[in-house]
Design a protein around this motif. Structure first.
Motif, PDB file in Angstrom:
ATOM      1  N   ASP A   1       0.824  -1.208   0.000  1.00 62.63           N
ATOM      2  CA  ASP A   1       0.000   0.000   0.000  1.00 62.63           C
ATOM      3  C   ASP A   1       0.857   1.256   0.000  1.00 62.63           C
ATOM      4  OD1 ASP A   1      -2.378  -1.420  -0.027  1.00 62.63           O
ATOM      5  OD2 ASP A   1      -2.500  -1.500   2.167  1.00 62.63           O
ATOM      6  N   GLU A   2       2.005   1.193   0.670  1.00 66.06           N
ATOM      7  CA  GLU A   2       2.922   2.328   0.724  1.00 66.06           C
ATOM      8  C   GLU A   2       4.344   1.818   0.543  1.00 66.06           C
ATOM      9  OE1 GLU A   2       2.589   4.619   4.275  1.00 66.06           O
ATOM     10  OE2 GLU A   2       0.406   4.752   4.151  1.00 66.06           O
ATOM     11  N   PHE A   3       5.166   2.595  -0.151  1.00 67.49           N
ATOM     12  CA  PHE A   3       6.573   2.260  -0.293  1.00 67.49           C
ATOM     13  C   PHE A   3       7.382   3.509  -0.555  1.00 67.49           C
ATOM     14  CE2 PHE A   3       4.197   1.263  -4.094  1.00 67.49           C
ATOM     15  CZ  PHE A   3       4.837   1.958  -5.093  1.00 67.49           C
ATOM     16  N   ARG A   4       8.684   3.429  -0.291  1.00 65.97           N
ATOM     17  CA  ARG A   4       9.567   4.578  -0.496  1.00 65.97           C
ATOM     18  C   ARG A   4      10.101   4.570  -1.917  1.00 65.97           C
ATOM     19  NH1 ARG A   4      13.869   4.284   4.158  1.00 65.97           N
ATOM     20  NH2 ARG A   4      14.039   2.213   3.278  1.00 65.97           N
ATOM     21  N   VAL A   5      10.217   5.767  -2.493  1.00 65.34           N
ATOM     22  CA  VAL A   5      10.738   5.926  -3.845  1.00 65.34           C
ATOM     23  C   VAL A   5      11.915   6.889  -3.785  1.00 65.34           C
ATOM     24  CG1 VAL A   5      10.205   6.696  -6.182  1.00 65.34           C
ATOM     25  CG2 VAL A   5       8.435   5.572  -4.819  1.00 65.34           C
ATOM     26  N   PRO A   6      13.079   6.502  -4.334  1.00 62.93           N
ATOM     27  CA  PRO A   6      14.216   7.422  -4.311  1.00 62.93           C
ATOM     28  C   PRO A   6      13.972   8.612  -5.237  1.00 62.93           C
ATOM     29  CG  PRO A   6      14.742   5.464  -5.572  1.00 62.93           C
ATOM     30  CD  PRO A   6      13.393   5.237  -4.964  1.00 62.93           C
ATOM     31  N   VAL A   7      14.408   9.776  -4.808  1.00 62.24           N
ATOM     32  CA  VAL A   7      14.244  10.996  -5.596  1.00 62.24           C
ATOM     33  C   VAL A   7      15.589  11.716  -5.642  1.00 62.24           C
ATOM     34  CG1 VAL A   7      13.051  13.208  -5.752  1.00 62.24           C
ATOM     35  CG2 VAL A   7      11.832  11.213  -4.883  1.00 62.24           C
ATOM     36  N   SER A   8      15.974  12.134  -6.824  1.00 62.25           N
ATOM     37  CA  SER A   8      17.219  12.887  -6.990  1.00 62.25           C
ATOM     38  C   SER A   8      16.910  14.376  -7.044  1.00 62.25           C
ATOM     39  CB  SER A   8      17.918  12.495  -8.295  1.00 62.25           C
ATOM     40  OG  SER A   8      18.240  11.132  -8.284  1.00 62.25           O
ATOM     41  N   ALA A   9      17.766  15.165  -6.400  1.00 64.15           N
ATOM     42  CA  ALA A   9      17.610  16.623  -6.469  1.00 64.15           C
ATOM     43  C   ALA A   9      17.925  17.078  -7.887  1.00 64.15           C
ATOM     44  CB  ALA A   9      18.543  17.290  -5.472  1.00 64.15           C
ATOM     45  N   ARG A  10      17.150  17.995  -8.410  1.00 66.63           N
ATOM     46  CA  ARG A  10      17.337  18.503  -9.769  1.00 66.63           C
ATOM     47  C   ARG A  10      18.080  19.835  -9.728  1.00 66.63           C
ATOM     48  NH1 ARG A  10      16.558  13.882 -12.033  1.00 66.63           N
ATOM     49  NH2 ARG A  10      14.456  13.086 -11.857  1.00 66.63           N
ATOM     50  N   LYS A  11      18.961  20.031 -10.700  1.00 70.99           N
ATOM     51  CA  LYS A  11      19.654  21.310 -10.830  1.00 70.99           C
ATOM     52  C   LYS A  11      18.686  22.311 -11.441  1.00 70.99           C
ATOM     53  CE  LYS A  11      24.236  19.368 -11.414  1.00 70.99           C
ATOM     54  NZ  LYS A  11      25.436  19.295 -12.258  1.00 70.99           N
ATOM     55  N   PRO A  12      18.865  23.587 -11.121  1.00 72.72           N
ATOM     56  CA  PRO A  12      18.025  24.611 -11.750  1.00 72.72           C
ATOM     57  C   PRO A  12      18.209  24.592 -13.267  1.00 72.72           C
ATOM     58  CG  PRO A  12      19.276  25.541  -9.917  1.00 72.72           C
ATOM     59  CD  PRO A  12      19.787  24.154 -10.146  1.00 72.72           C
ATOM     60  N   ILE A  13      17.157  24.904 -14.003  1.00 75.88           N
ATOM     61  CA  ILE A  13      17.179  24.833 -15.465  1.00 75.88           C
ATOM     62  C   ILE A  13      18.267  25.705 -16.076  1.00 75.88           C
ATOM     63  CG2 ILE A  13      15.440  26.619 -15.854  1.00 75.88           C
ATOM     64  CD1 ILE A  13      15.622  23.388 -17.855  1.00 75.88           C
ATOM     65  N   ASP A  14      18.544  26.868 -15.487  1.00 76.63           N
ATOM     66  CA  ASP A  14      19.566  27.748 -16.060  1.00 76.63           C
ATOM     67  C   ASP A  14      20.981  27.193 -15.903  1.00 76.63           C
ATOM     68  OD1 ASP A  14      19.505  28.167 -13.323  1.00 76.63           O
ATOM     69  OD2 ASP A  14      19.814  30.332 -13.466  1.00 76.63           O
ATOM     70  N   MET A  15      21.151  26.173 -15.086  1.00 83.57           N
ATOM     71  CA  MET A  15      22.458  25.534 -14.956  1.00 83.57           C
ATOM     72  C   MET A  15      22.695  24.473 -16.032  1.00 83.57           C
ATOM     73  SD  MET A  15      23.080  25.018 -10.879  1.00 83.57           S
ATOM     74  CE  MET A  15      24.673  24.269 -11.164  1.00 83.57           C
ATOM     75  N   VAL A  16      21.634  23.975 -16.647  1.00 80.34           N
ATOM     76  CA  VAL A  16      21.795  22.884 -17.606  1.00 80.34           C
ATOM     77  C   VAL A  16      21.337  23.228 -19.021  1.00 80.34           C
ATOM     78  CG1 VAL A  16      21.662  21.066 -15.853  1.00 80.34           C
ATOM     79  CG2 VAL A  16      19.566  21.886 -16.940  1.00 80.34           C
ATOM     80  N   LEU A  17      20.655  24.354 -19.204  1.00 79.32           N
ATOM     81  CA  LEU A  17      20.148  24.747 -20.508  1.00 79.32           C
ATOM     82  C   LEU A  17      20.822  26.034 -20.957  1.00 79.32           C
ATOM     83  CD1 LEU A  17      18.039  24.233 -22.776  1.00 79.32           C
ATOM     84  CD2 LEU A  17      16.515  25.744 -21.492  1.00 79.32           C
ATOM     85  N   THR A  18      21.368  26.009 -22.149  1.00 81.68           N
ATOM     86  CA  THR A  18      21.953  27.229 -22.705  1.00 81.68           C
ATOM     87  C   THR A  18      21.265  27.542 -24.013  1.00 81.68           C
ATOM     88  OG1 THR A  18      23.659  25.988 -23.895  1.00 81.68           O
ATOM     89  CG2 THR A  18      24.217  26.770 -21.685  1.00 81.68           C
ATOM     90  N   HIS A  19      21.302  28.812 -24.388  1.00 83.91           N
ATOM     91  CA  HIS A  19      20.660  29.243 -25.622  1.00 83.91           C
ATOM     92  C   HIS A  19      21.591  30.172 -26.362  1.00 83.91           C
ATOM     93  CE1 HIS A  19      17.799  30.723 -28.476  1.00 83.91           C
ATOM     94  NE2 HIS A  19      17.892  31.958 -28.024  1.00 83.91           N
TER      95      HIS A  19
END
Length: 78
Positions: free
Chosen positions: A55-73
């Motif tokens: 009924d319940e279980f733990r799921v691992p979650v990774s912290a995400r970097k802000p979009i401006d750190m990984v996306l360039t234009h």
């Protein structure tokens, strides 16, 4: 496509399903083929683990970097 549909069908019946990559050594592959009668002209690509989920279980979650750190234009060169 078949494996995906089977997993979704299991889920629709209230069971959890998990695709398991079959990356086994040749000797282990031969043992599996012999055990379940798979001919040499077919390959094993996945196994599917399934069963009743908790009924319940733990799921691992990774912290995400802000979009401006990984996306360039860069502006177009027109």
């Amino acid at each position: 496509m078949f494996a995906m549909t089977l997993a979704l069908g299991l889920h629709a019946e209230g069971l959890g399903a998990c695709m398991l990559n079959w990356s086994a050594a040749r000797e282990q592959d031969i043992k599996m083929r012999t055990c379940v009668g798979i001919p040499d002209n077919e390959i094993i690509i996945t196994l599917i683990g399934f069963g009743h989920m908790r009924d319940e279980f733990r799921v691992p979650v990774s912290a995400r970097k802000p979009i401006d750190m990984v996306l360039t234009h860069e502006p177009s060169l027109r």
